[in-house]
Design a protein around this motif. Structure first.
Motif, short mmCIF file in Angstrom:
data_model
loop_
_atom_site.label_atom_id
_atom_site.label_comp_id
_atom_site.label_asym_id
_atom_site.label_seq_id
_atom_site.Cartn_x
_atom_site.Cartn_y
_atom_site.Cartn_z
N ASP A 4 40.99 38.44 44.71
CA ASP A 4 42.50 37.93 44.19
C ASP A 4 42.63 36.46 44.38
O ASP A 4 43.50 36.04 45.22
N THR A 5 42.04 35.61 43.66
CA THR A 5 42.03 34.18 44.14
C THR A 5 43.14 33.55 43.30
O THR A 5 43.73 32.46 43.75
N SER A 6 43.59 34.04 42.21
CA SER A 6 44.55 33.50 41.65
C SER A 6 45.65 34.58 41.18
O SER A 6 45.46 35.77 41.20
N HIS A 7 46.86 34.15 40.79
CA HIS A 7 47.90 35.20 40.49
C HIS A 7 47.52 35.89 39.13
O HIS A 7 48.10 37.05 38.84
N PRO A 10 45.79 39.85 39.55
CA PRO A 10 46.73 41.11 39.55
C PRO A 10 47.13 41.57 38.27
O PRO A 10 47.30 42.67 37.88
#
Lengths: 301, 415
Positions: A4-7, A10
């Motif tokens: 999960d590198t960016s929001h 998710p």
């Protein structure tokens, strides 16, 4: 690595999970496709959810007859590329059949007329689930909408008896005649959608980017004067402006904004700095503070 | 960037909507048209301040009654995090909404009116957030402006709440006290000059500082299968993938796994997210997994690591939160939805009701009414694969569905 590198991740994971639940829990789902950025994003998420298989449900467009021609062209091309069935039902047919009456005057719009055509189409095809691109951040009444929202035979939304939604669990059990509106991108904001389109390099209709257009100004908003769809008084002066659209709803109720954002990168940075909410550019919500909630109770998406 | 979901709990007039409105205002998350609408309505109502509660109270019925009656979701983001606030109501009769809001949240804000202190409602709000194992709880002692920012009053309330904490079941829950004034903005986003005796973080600073380990428990990976993907195209003629979301931990290519309920062993061959292959599927990622062997797996089955089996039982005992106006009674039949798996269940025994305010239990129970919380044993028509809720928030929870109305009528936490 799938970290999960960016929001966005998710939110993407959640949306894919929801779309898979719709396909598994319902017999005849359909994806409501308007040609707008939200439904284009939904199509990409559906592609991802079932890859390498095809999207296992059709797309349906309720065409007001007042859509931007760029959107219609885009819609047809996308459906063809995906090899997915595209169903189109026209508001004009509902008008011709005498089921709805066209509004007239300065603020005339076919936006609310879509409801009848949509409900008829749901009955015609016996759809039990309609996937839509509504987001909770769009408007206050939407903020209370469930991810699976049960509608009765008349398409009505009873906001007081909504099913509680706990953890990730989605309850799609319904009776014959009921159907469910499903909102996989409920938790996305406008900026999330734009950032996703940027990251995924998703193609969107050209009217989302800055272009020269004949326009006039009313109530501080900019309206298209390219054709006769938007009612215009004789004293309302037409001028060519550099504009783009933030939503691509019915032309009669979608205002343009002044913009020189010709690329997705520029659009994203413009949205990031922007201080007017997206629905601020839609006249049908401004009619009254409770406008959206009333339309929803009547079955509007 | 993380997405942090926050539940809010407070009694009527504790200023919950005002607090949320204040956060939005001070983080510059209110757009100019929304701010304009708030200014206009505040003026119409004759207020000499901005009524931020108008930013969140969405439904017409609410505006008429001036209260919040359902869960509303509010979005804002900072450079560090995206936030989703579930604005849940504080009424006694709306326990179900609070349970719902807390179920998807990793943090909770419990509001206390500094003039009233810890009241019965506060016990309830804390009880529910503790029952649902929300990892981080902020006790926001609000309306400090109305008690002259008194350190003594703050400490009194803090001491009362600390007494409550001794009774909690989930002891590891992180609890932070912050003195605030939502209306005036003290210690919400910006530090207050009125509380020189308070050296802690502001509410937003605290939220910004929450790390992944402060938000999620580490646990065992569970993979409930949502659907089987069989494209049957020329390019993917023999492709048989299992689509689902990974909960509790990571799964990697090569992991020895077992499919439940068949208990057939295999190994993870590939992990796909869309058309890209990955070595590892991180927790909460939606992926498609293929296995080395052709084994029978269908929707509702679960893939787990071979040495980490969950409990596989046709009966379990759980604490449930009842959410329907029709009573739950012993012998009653319901559908238990456990993740994506649905089984028929019968209420075997209602052991006792648990008063959600730490005032004890009630063993003389005929049936459960709306908002009751109770310990109940269920018998199932086929086994499910679960963990205790305390070990696994996802695989230890379920919802109850009424077979006649199809409504979601309860939620449960397996013991």
């Amino acid at each position: 690595m799938n970290k999960d590198t960016s929001h966005i991740n998710p939110l993407e994971n959640e949306a894919i999970y929801i779309i898979r639940e719709v396909a598994a829990q319902f017999e005849k789902p359909v994806l409501l496709f308007s040609g707008g950025k939200d439904s284009i994003t939904l199509v990409r998420l559906a592609q991802k959810a079932f890859w390498p298989a095809k999207i296992p449900f059709p797309l349906m467009h309720i065409d007001t007859g007042h859509n931007f021609p760029e959107t219609i062209e885009f819609r047809d091309r996308l459906a063809k590329e995906l090899g997915v069935e595209l169903i189109v039902r026209n508001v004009q047919d509902s008008i011709d059949a005498g089921k709805v009456k066209e509004e007239s005057g300065r603020y005339a719009s076919r936006n609310s007329l879509q409801t009848t055509t949509l409900l008829d189409a749901i009955e015609e095809f016996k759809f039990d689930a309609c996937i839509g691109g509504a987001r909770r951040d769009e408007e206050k009444a939407r903020a209370k909408e469930r991810i699976f929202s049960v509608r009765d035979d008349f398409g009505q939304w009873d906001e007081k008896s909504q099913r509680p939604e706990l953890f990730d669990m989605l309850n799609g059990d319904i009776e014959l005649g009921q159907n469910v509106r499903c909102f996989p991108i409920s938790n996305w904001t406008e900026l999330d959608v734009w950032s996703y389109i940027q990251k995924e390099e998703i193609e969107i209709p050209s009217i989302y980017f800055a272009h020269k257009r004949k326009t006039f100004v009313r109530d501080g908003m900019i309206w298209s004067a390219e054709d006769d769809i938007v009612f215009r008084d004789e004293d309302e002066v037409v001028e060519e402006r550099l504009v783009r659209f933030r939503t691509v709803g019915d032309m009669s109720c979608t205002a343009a904004v002044l913009s020189d954002a010709v690329s997705i990168d520029k659009v994203v940075s413009e949205i990031r700095d922007s201080s007017i909410s997206e629905r601020g550019a839609r006249i049908d919500d401004k009619r009254s503070e409770a406008a959206m909630e009333k339309r929803k109770q009547q079955g509007y998406f | 960037m993380e997405v942090l979901k926050i539940a809010t709990a407070g009694s009527v007039d504790d200023g919950k909507s005002t607090l949320i409105g204040r956060i939005l205002y001070d983080t510059k998350s209110l757009t100019s048209d929304k701010l304009e609408a708030i200014e206009k309505t505040s003026k119409q109502k004759g207020y000499d301040y901005l009524d931020f509660s108008l930013a969140t109270d969405g439904l017409v019925a609410e505006r008429e009654q001036g209260i919040t009656i359902d869960v509303a979701h509010i979005y804002f983001s900072t450079a560090k995090k995206s936030y989703i606030i579930a604005d849940t109501p504080g009424h006694v009769e709306y326990t179900r909404n609070m349970v719902t809001g807390a179920s998807t949240s990793q943090a909770a804000i419990i509001l206390i009116d500094a003039r009233k202190g810890v009241i019965e409602q506060t016990n309830r709000h804390f009880f529910i957030n503790n029952l649902l194992r929300v990892k981080d709880v902020i006790v926001a002692i609000n309306k400090m402006d109305l008690v002259d920012f008194s350190e003594e009053r703050y400490n009194e309330i803090k001491a009362d709440f600390t007494e409550l904490m001794a009774k909690r079941d989930y002891q590891d829950q992180n609890i932070t006290f912050i003195p605030v004034s939502a209306l005036k903005g003290d210690n919400v986003v910006n530090e207050s000059e009125n509380t020189p005796w308070y050296s802690g973080q502001t509410l937003l600073e605290h939220l910004e500082g929450l790390d992944r380990k402060d938000i999620f428990n580490s646990g065992t990976p569970r993979f409930p299968v949502q659907s089987v993907i069989r494209p049957k195209t020329d390019d993917f003629h023999d492709f048989r993938g299992f689509a689902g979301k990974v909960y509790g931990g990571e799964l990697s290519v090569g992991d020895e796994v077992v499919a439940l309920p068949s208990q057939t062993k295999s190994k993870i061959k590939e992990i796909y997210a869309y058309d890209k292959k990955y070595e590892t599927a991180s927790r909460r990622s939606s992926v498609t997994i293929t296995l080395e062997d052709e084994i029978n797996v269908s929707r509702g089955d679960m893939i787990v690591r071979a040495n980490e089996l969950p409990q596989i039982e046709k009966q379990f005992t759980a604490v449930i939160s009842w959410m329907d106006s029709d009573q739950l009674k012993a012998g009653g039949k319901y559908i238990v939805q456990h993740g994506v798996n649905k089984v028929l269940a019968k209420v075997d025994k209602i052991h006792h009701k648990i008063n959600p305010d730490y005032s004890g239990i009630d063993e003389n129970v005929e049936g459960l009414g709306m908002n009751d919380i109770a310990k109940v044993t269920f018998k199932l028509n086929k086994p499910i694969f679960f963990d205790a809720f305390k070990d696994h928030r996802t695989n230890g929870s379920f919802i109850l569905i009424d077979t006649k109305t199809n409504n979601t009528v309860g939620a449960g936490f397996i013991q």
